[in-house]
Design a protein around this motif. Structure first.
Motif, PDB file in Angstrom:
ATOM      1  N   ALA A   1       0.872  -1.207  -0.112  1.00 54.05           N
ATOM      2  CA  ALA A   1       0.177   0.160  -0.065  1.00 54.05           C
ATOM      3  C   ALA A   1       0.919   1.222   0.233  1.00 54.05           C
ATOM      4  O   ALA A   1       0.623   2.205  -0.706  1.00 54.05           O
ATOM      5  CB  ALA A   1      -0.854  -0.001   1.315  1.00 54.05           C
ATOM      6  N   LYS A   2       2.059   1.243   0.551  1.00 50.54           N
ATOM      7  CA  LYS A   2       2.772   2.296   0.795  1.00 50.54           C
ATOM      8  C   LYS A   2       4.015   2.326  -0.150  1.00 50.54           C
ATOM      9  O   LYS A   2       4.715   3.357  -0.268  1.00 50.54           O
ATOM     10  CB  LYS A   2       3.447   2.561   2.289  1.00 50.54           C
ATOM     11  CG  LYS A   2       2.432   2.579   3.475  1.00 50.54           C
ATOM     12  CD  LYS A   2       1.611   3.764   3.311  1.00 50.54           C
ATOM     13  CE  LYS A   2       0.456   3.878   4.414  1.00 50.54           C
ATOM     14  NZ  LYS A   2      -0.265   5.279   4.311  1.00 50.54           N
ATOM     15  N   SER A   3       4.013   1.129  -0.952  1.00 51.96           N
ATOM     16  CA  SER A   3       4.978   1.264  -1.978  1.00 51.96           C
ATOM     17  C   SER A   3       6.594   1.255  -1.206  1.00 51.96           C
ATOM     18  O   SER A   3       7.358   2.107  -1.586  1.00 51.96           O
ATOM     19  CB  SER A   3       4.931   2.069  -2.897  1.00 51.96           C
ATOM     20  OG  SER A   3       5.663   1.575  -4.112  1.00 51.96           O
ATOM     21  N   CYS A   4       6.591   0.347  -0.230  1.00 54.28           N
ATOM     22  CA  CYS A   4       7.822   0.579   0.701  1.00 54.28           C
ATOM     23  C   CYS A   4       9.113  -0.268   0.011  1.00 54.28           C
ATOM     24  O   CYS A   4       9.034  -1.277   0.014  1.00 54.28           O
ATOM     25  CB  CYS A   4       7.569   0.009   2.147  1.00 54.28           C
ATOM     26  SG  CYS A   4       9.116   0.178   3.019  1.00 54.28           S
ATOM     27  N   ASN A   5      10.062   0.451  -0.576  1.00 52.91           N
ATOM     28  CA  ASN A   5      10.986  -0.041  -1.256  1.00 52.91           C
ATOM     29  C   ASN A   5      11.927  -0.948  -0.395  1.00 52.91           C
ATOM     30  O   ASN A   5      12.320  -1.850  -0.753  1.00 52.91           O
ATOM     31  CB  ASN A   5      12.007   1.029  -1.929  1.00 52.91           C
ATOM     32  CG  ASN A   5      11.111   1.589  -3.036  1.00 52.91           C
ATOM     33  OD1 ASN A   5      10.604   1.094  -3.901  1.00 52.91           O
ATOM     34  ND2 ASN A   5      11.798   2.997  -3.329  1.00 52.91           N
ATOM     35  N   THR A   6      12.397  -0.348   0.805  1.00 54.41           N
ATOM     36  CA  THR A   6      13.213  -0.951   1.635  1.00 54.41           C
ATOM     37  C   THR A   6      12.397  -2.403   2.245  1.00 54.41           C
ATOM     38  O   THR A   6      13.209  -3.431   2.217  1.00 54.41           O
ATOM     39  CB  THR A   6      13.647  -0.256   2.854  1.00 54.41           C
ATOM     40  OG1 THR A   6      12.546   0.163   3.639  1.00 54.41           O
ATOM     41  CG2 THR A   6      14.447   0.819   2.512  1.00 54.41           C
ATOM     42  N   SER A   7      11.184  -2.293   2.397  1.00 53.30           N
ATOM     43  CA  SER A   7      10.667  -3.711   2.935  1.00 53.30           C
ATOM     44  C   SER A   7      10.578  -4.599   1.498  1.00 53.30           C
ATOM     45  O   SER A   7      10.955  -5.824   1.902  1.00 53.30           O
ATOM     46  CB  SER A   7       9.024  -3.375   3.113  1.00 53.30           C
ATOM     47  OG  SER A   7       8.389  -4.505   3.636  1.00 53.30           O
ATOM     48  N   PHE A   8      10.564  -4.315   0.383  1.00 53.72           N
ATOM     49  CA  PHE A   8      10.380  -4.892  -0.608  1.00 53.72           C
ATOM     50  C   PHE A   8      11.822  -5.563  -0.902  1.00 53.72           C
ATOM     51  O   PHE A   8      12.022  -6.705  -1.374  1.00 53.72           O
ATOM     52  CB  PHE A   8       9.558  -4.647  -1.918  1.00 53.72           C
ATOM     53  CG  PHE A   8       8.312  -4.936  -1.895  1.00 53.72           C
ATOM     54  CD1 PHE A   8       7.852  -6.040  -2.273  1.00 53.72           C
ATOM     55  CD2 PHE A   8       7.366  -4.042  -1.222  1.00 53.72           C
ATOM     56  CE1 PHE A   8       6.391  -6.411  -2.340  1.00 53.72           C
ATOM     57  CE2 PHE A   8       6.081  -4.408  -1.099  1.00 53.72           C
ATOM     58  CZ  PHE A   8       5.602  -5.684  -1.777  1.00 53.72           C
ATOM     59  N   ALA A   9      12.657  -4.935  -0.793  1.00 52.88           N
ATOM     60  CA  ALA A   9      14.192  -5.134  -0.977  1.00 52.88           C
ATOM     61  C   ALA A   9      14.521  -6.262   0.112  1.00 52.88           C
ATOM     62  O   ALA A   9      15.067  -7.435  -0.082  1.00 52.88           O
ATOM     63  CB  ALA A   9      15.044  -4.055  -0.836  1.00 52.88           C
TER      64      ALA A   9
END
Length: 438
Positions: A235-243
């Motif tokens: 939802a927040k398009s969190c780059n660090t989380s997806f990395a």
């Protein structure tokens, strides 16, 4: 194969076309409500020419005729040069010395949606694809920059010379290859769900910046998202989380999932497309993983392919084959051939599609596509800002569908070099949703 087959006759260099054209008036191409998109007109000197009433509006999908056929003009060349009117009518026309009316092609294209997509994209480079998820019907396909097929002969040298800069001749919607940016997080999330049955328990503390295998990954403006689960990460398009998620994936399995989603293969459609690329595998360097997981790196996708992945999510996991020709008719509207929706296959399970739909609704309700919130319809989607050069310029992406609970329309939008998807791509999708659903 018979030497008389449509595949052979359709060849641009086959002289049989010329023989057919001497006897038959090339048929019309229509929109889904019988709007004339292409027609043959007889000039005062008796010669024939092709006319496109909407000028540049449909040029990439309908195609052009005079400088090497493209689009539907090419793919349906044989039907357009064939007449299935009854033998007696043909006999009377022959006796009178008149040419016979060729068969007409009726498309799935919605003129109003095509116009809105083109107007919303304006003078910016990019592409828009609109389709029905439960049938595969392509309702609109726009690519910018475009050109006027009515004047293509006069402008041909100019168009050819400009191909390296503007590439107006290329259908960006089906052939343009772009980094998917954060729209690819749908694929990364799907892979994580498949590998980790307890994916709903995933947690990560986002501080706006993190290091993965020596690669620094930043969230947009280094925003601190705090503690996020998988749903909020999307939802927040969190780059660090997806990395972080990417670092936990089995790369062989990840590649297999991407291949099953039609990366690195020809798309199941008659439209001329380029293949999307996903190159990560178990032999890749570790530093490639975090970039790939957030939709950067070497991954490339076409807007049409992105629409198809989202259409499968909207359709309970099943992908319908995209098509743009609804039927071929005689000049008297007798149906010669009717195309019907056909399923390509299941790209994911119904359960996976449902979870991704819920996550995409959260993108609208509490995330980066908030402009679609509080509409007269519910929407599900994913934004993306795809960096494409060293100066961190970004393409703006949005892919999504509506209504979320009973999807009728899928939209894929890319605006080249614009910036964020939420600011530049979502408003285009909103106009298309409102036209179709309200």
């Amino acid at each position: 194969m018979m030497a008389d087959s449509s595949e052979v006759i359709n060849n641009t260099y086959n002289t049989r076309q010329d023989l057919l054209a001497e006897r038959i008036i090339r048929g019309n191409i229509y929109g889904n409500d019988y709007e004339v998109l292409a027609e043959t007109v007889t000039n005062k000197d008796g010669t024939e020419s092709r006319r496109y009433p909407y000028d540049s509006l449909f040029v990439h999908i309908v195609g052009q005729f005079s400088q090497g056929k493209t689009g539907i003009e090419l793919s349906e060349n044989f039907p357009l040069l064939t007449s299935n009117t009854n033998a007696f009518s043909q006999f009377l026309e022959d006796i009178a010395g008149d040419k016979i009316a060729g068969d007409n092609v009726v498309t799935t294209l919605d003129v109003s949606l095509q116009q809105i997509a083109a107007d919303a994209l304006g003078d910016r480079k990019g592409a828009v694809v609109v389709l029905e998820p439960d049938t595969g019907k392509i309702l609109a396909m726009v690519s910018k920059p475009d050109y006027n097929p009515n004047t293509v002969s006069e402008k041909w040298e100019e168009l050819k010379e400009d191909v390296q800069n503007e590439s107006a001749l290329m259908n960006r919607a089906a052939q343009g290859l772009y980094p998917p940016g954060s729209t690819f997080k749908l694929v990364t999330a799907l892979e994580y769900m498949r590998e980790y049955g307890d994916y709903s328990k995933y947690e990560y503390n986002c501080e706006g910046l993190d290091d993965f295998s020596g690669i620094k990954i930043r969230c947009y403006n280094e925003k601190h998202h705090g503690m996020v689960d998988l749903k909020l990460s999307l939802a927040k398009s969190c780059n660090t989380s997806f990395a972080n998620i990417g670092s936990k994936l089995d790369l062989k399995s990840f590649r297999n999932t991407c291949n099953s989603l039609l990366f690195n293969t020809k798309l199941p459609t008659s439209i001329v497309t380029n293949r999307s690329h996903f190159v990560l595998d178990e032999h890749s360097d570790e530093e490639e993983v975090p970039q790939t997981a957030i939709g950067q790196g070497k991954t490339q996708i076409t807007p049409l392919h992105n629409a198809m992945i989202v259409a499968a999510i909207a359709n309970g996991g099943n992908l319908m084959r995209p098509y743009v020709v609804d039927r071929v008719e005689t000049s008297k509207k007798k149906i010669v051939k009717k195309n019907v929706p056909s399923i390509y296959g299941a790209l994911m399970t119904a359960e996976e599609a449902q979870v991704l739909t819920e996550y995409m609704q959260a993108v609208v309700e509490e995330g980066t596509a908030a402009e679609l919130k509080n509409s007269k319809y519910t929407a599900a989607g994913k934004t993306g800002s795809a960096e494409y050069n060293s100066s961190k310029s970004s393409h703006a992406w949005f892919v999504g569908f509506a209504p979320a609970e009973d999807p009728k329309i899928v939209v894929s939008v890319i605006v080249e070099g614009a910036g964020t998807g939420s600011q530049y791509a979502v408003p285009i999708a909103k106009q298309l949703f409102e036209q179709y659903l309200t």
